[in-house]
Design an enzyme around this catalytic site. Structure first.
Site, PDB file in Angstrom:
ATOM      1  N   SER A 189       0.794  -1.234   0.000  1.00 61.91           N
ATOM      2  CA  SER A 189       0.000   0.000   0.000  1.00 61.91           C
ATOM      3  C   SER A 189       0.823   1.280   0.000  1.00 61.91           C
ATOM      4  O   SER A 189       0.380   2.284  -0.542  1.00 61.91           O
ATOM      5  CB  SER A 189      -0.949   0.005   1.202  1.00 61.91           C
ATOM      6  OG  SER A 189      -0.215  -0.016   2.416  1.00 61.91           O
ATOM      7  N   HIS A 217      -4.904  -3.384  -2.984  1.00 62.22           N
ATOM      8  CA  HIS A 217      -4.542  -2.400  -4.020  1.00 62.22           C
ATOM      9  C   HIS A 217      -4.438  -2.988  -5.420  1.00 62.22           C
ATOM     10  O   HIS A 217      -4.188  -2.258  -6.369  1.00 62.22           O
ATOM     11  CB  HIS A 217      -3.241  -1.695  -3.630  1.00 62.22           C
ATOM     12  CG  HIS A 217      -3.386  -0.898  -2.386  1.00 62.22           C
ATOM     13  ND1 HIS A 217      -3.884   0.389  -2.394  1.00 62.22           N
ATOM     14  CD2 HIS A 217      -3.200  -1.226  -1.086  1.00 62.22           C
ATOM     15  CE1 HIS A 217      -3.964   0.828  -1.142  1.00 62.22           C
ATOM     16  NE2 HIS A 217      -3.553  -0.135  -0.336  1.00 62.22           N
ATOM     17  N   LYS A 248     -11.484   0.580  -2.444  1.00 58.48           N
ATOM     18  CA  LYS A 248     -10.425   1.208  -3.244  1.00 58.48           C
ATOM     19  C   LYS A 248     -10.864   1.208  -4.707  1.00 58.48           C
ATOM     20  O   LYS A 248     -11.806   1.914  -5.050  1.00 58.48           O
ATOM     21  CB  LYS A 248      -9.100   0.545  -2.926  1.00 58.48           C
ATOM     22  CG  LYS A 248      -8.672   1.018  -1.516  1.00 58.48           C
ATOM     23  CD  LYS A 248      -7.556   0.309  -0.860  1.00 58.48           C
ATOM     24  CE  LYS A 248      -7.375   0.932   0.533  1.00 58.48           C
ATOM     25  NZ  LYS A 248      -6.659   0.090   1.463  1.00 58.48           N
TER      26      LYS A 248
HETATM   27  C1  LIG Z   1      -6.846  -0.017   2.938  1.00 57.10           C
HETATM   28  C2  LIG Z   1      -6.248  -1.322   3.288  1.00 57.10           C
HETATM   29  C3  LIG Z   1      -6.916  -2.225   4.099  1.00 57.10           C
HETATM   30  C4  LIG Z   1      -8.156  -1.875   4.846  1.00 57.10           C
HETATM   31  O1  LIG Z   1      -9.271  -1.838   4.047  1.00 57.10           O
HETATM   32  P1  LIG Z   1     -10.490  -0.893   4.458  1.00 57.10           P
HETATM   33  O2  LIG Z   1     -11.621  -1.403   3.673  1.00 57.10           O
HETATM   34  O3  LIG Z   1     -10.065   0.488   4.101  1.00 57.10           O
HETATM   35  O4  LIG Z   1     -10.677  -1.052   5.942  1.00 57.10           O
HETATM   36  C5  LIG Z   1      -6.369  -3.478   4.259  1.00 57.10           C
HETATM   37  N1  LIG Z   1      -5.202  -3.807   3.692  1.00 57.10           N
HETATM   38  C6  LIG Z   1      -4.509  -2.944   2.938  1.00 57.10           C
HETATM   39  C7  LIG Z   1      -3.235  -3.377   2.327  1.00 57.10           C
HETATM   40  C8  LIG Z   1      -5.008  -1.674   2.723  1.00 57.10           C
HETATM   41  O5  LIG Z   1      -4.295  -0.807   1.993  1.00 57.10           O
END
Ligand SMILES: *Cc1c(COP(=O)(O)O)cnc(C)c1O
Length: 394
Positions: A189, A217, A248
């Protein structure tokens, strides 16, 4: 004894002194390549809405239709008051998209990680994590009470060392059946690089471990129809637990686990963040289902092509040596926290919004600007960003 207010203020001052203080910036527009903050328009390079679906008419329409039919709230946990149809439609779409037997959705990706890790592993088990995995995995791992080992980022040799140690430990503990679970992200991330999933799959099979991959991602971005990195590398069928977020590239909100029917049935029974939490709003599930449909369509294909085009433009306009150019996360690592805050402020002064990422999101002294490009940006937006970056005084 300090009063509560004094103690709180003392802690805040300590954060400010270390340049680690954070504050919310109110946005008075929808998420997109342009956002309004404090009455000013900014070019936005901060969002994980990589394909621009968060404000897409199809997702908005799906959310509105779900509100009209199923209301604003879900009433209770899905095991208590019944499980609304939009969640079932979403989970069927997810399982078909990821080509697994079944799927389960959670209120957030954060909740999906913690609920799943604690359901699968306890104090007799061993967890082996990549050094740079997301906080939700670290927190879930700690909460599980399992023995924890961390391997150097993307380092297969170090992973094998940890697996060798774990299997000998597991063998020597006579009474209990220990399980070994390896966890990584696919695209990381904050660095934008990819895990060596083929090597990791070979190792976990060699040592009889399980593998969990967080595709937060990569989902919607990599692989055929945006199925993710595991699909792109042809190893998705060998990964026991495929995790991701709906918040995302998929443009909505929520977290998911994809895997076997038995895994999903077990999580329904044992994942505490699923069981003891009110179901998300049905609108979020409906929007996510629309997002999944969209990323697999011809429109999704052309959005991914557009994103690749923007990345190519960025690459040719800067000297940035990004490790994985298929991926929209571009870290500009400045190291020092104060320097990074100053760089972000310089960009804001030119109406460009890029976040300064600091500890504890990344290690101390590894602060960075985290630039994210999306399919919704234009070529002119990329030129403007590149020019502003070239003019940064750090
Ligand atoms: C954003 C993210 C999460 C968490 O997901 P949310 O739906 O925002 O709680 C988990 N793992 C990674 C690698 C992330 O970047």
């Amino acid at each position: 004894m300090h009063s509560f207010a004094d103690e709180s203020n003392r802690r805040l001052s300590a954060l400010r002194e270390q340049n680690l203080f954070r504050e919310l910036r109110r946005v008075d527009s929808a998420q997109g390549p342009r956002i309004q903050i404090g009455g000013h328009p900014y070019l936005n390079f901060s969002s994980n809405d990589y394909l621009g679906l968060a404000s897409h008419p199809m997702l908005k329409a799906a959310a509105i239709a779900a509100v009209e039919k199923f209301g604003a709230g879900a009433g209770a946990s899905r095991l208590i008051c019944g499980s609304l149809a939009p969640f079932h439609e979403l989970e069927e779409s997810l399982a078909a998209f990821k080509r697994t037997e079944a799927a389960l959705t959670f209120a957030t990706g954060y909740a999906a990680a913690g609920g799943t890790i604690t359901a699968l592993c306890g104090k007799d088990d061993i967890l082996i994590l990549d050094k740079l995995v997301h906080a939700c995995i670290v927190d879930g791992a700690k909460l599980s009470g399992a023995k924890l080992r961390v391997f150097a980022h993307n380092d297969l040799e170090d992973l094998e060392d940890k697996l060798r140690w774990a299997t000998s430990t597991a063998r020597n503990s006579s009474m209990v059946t220990r399980h070994i679970l390896v966890i990584t992200e696919s695209i990381f991330s904050m660095d934008g690089d990819c895990a060596p999933l083929m090597g990791m799959v070979a190792l976990k099979e060699k040592y009889g471990a399980w593998l969990m991959v967080d595709e937060a991602h990569a989902t919607g971005i990599l692989g055929q129809h945006g199925r993710g990195l595991a699909d792109a590398l042809g190893v998705s069928q060998q990964i026991e637990i495929q995790m991701g977020t709906l918040g995302k590239a998929l443009g909505a909100s929520g977290g998911y686990i994809c895997g076997s029917r038995a895994l999903i049935d077990y999580l329904v029974n044992r994942a505490r963040s699923f069981i003891f939490s009110t179901a998300p709003v049905p609108a979020a599930a409906a929007a996510a289902t629309a997002g999944i449909k969209l990323v697999q369509s011809a429109a999704g294909e052309s959005l991914r092509a557009q994103l690749r085009q923007r990345l190519a433009e960025f690459r040719s306009a800067t000297v940035n040596r990004q490790p994985e150019m298929a991926c929209p996360i571009i870290p500009v690592i400045l190291g020092d926290e104060a320097k990074t805050l100053a760089a972000a402020a310089q960009l804001r002064a030119q109406n460009i919004f890029v976040p300064a990422i600091r500890y504890p999101t990344v290690a101390r002294g590894a602060a960075r600007l985290r630039i994210t490009l999306t399919a919704a940006h234009s070529g002119a937006d990329i030129s403007e960003l590149a020019a502003a970056l070239a003019g940064l005084k750090t």
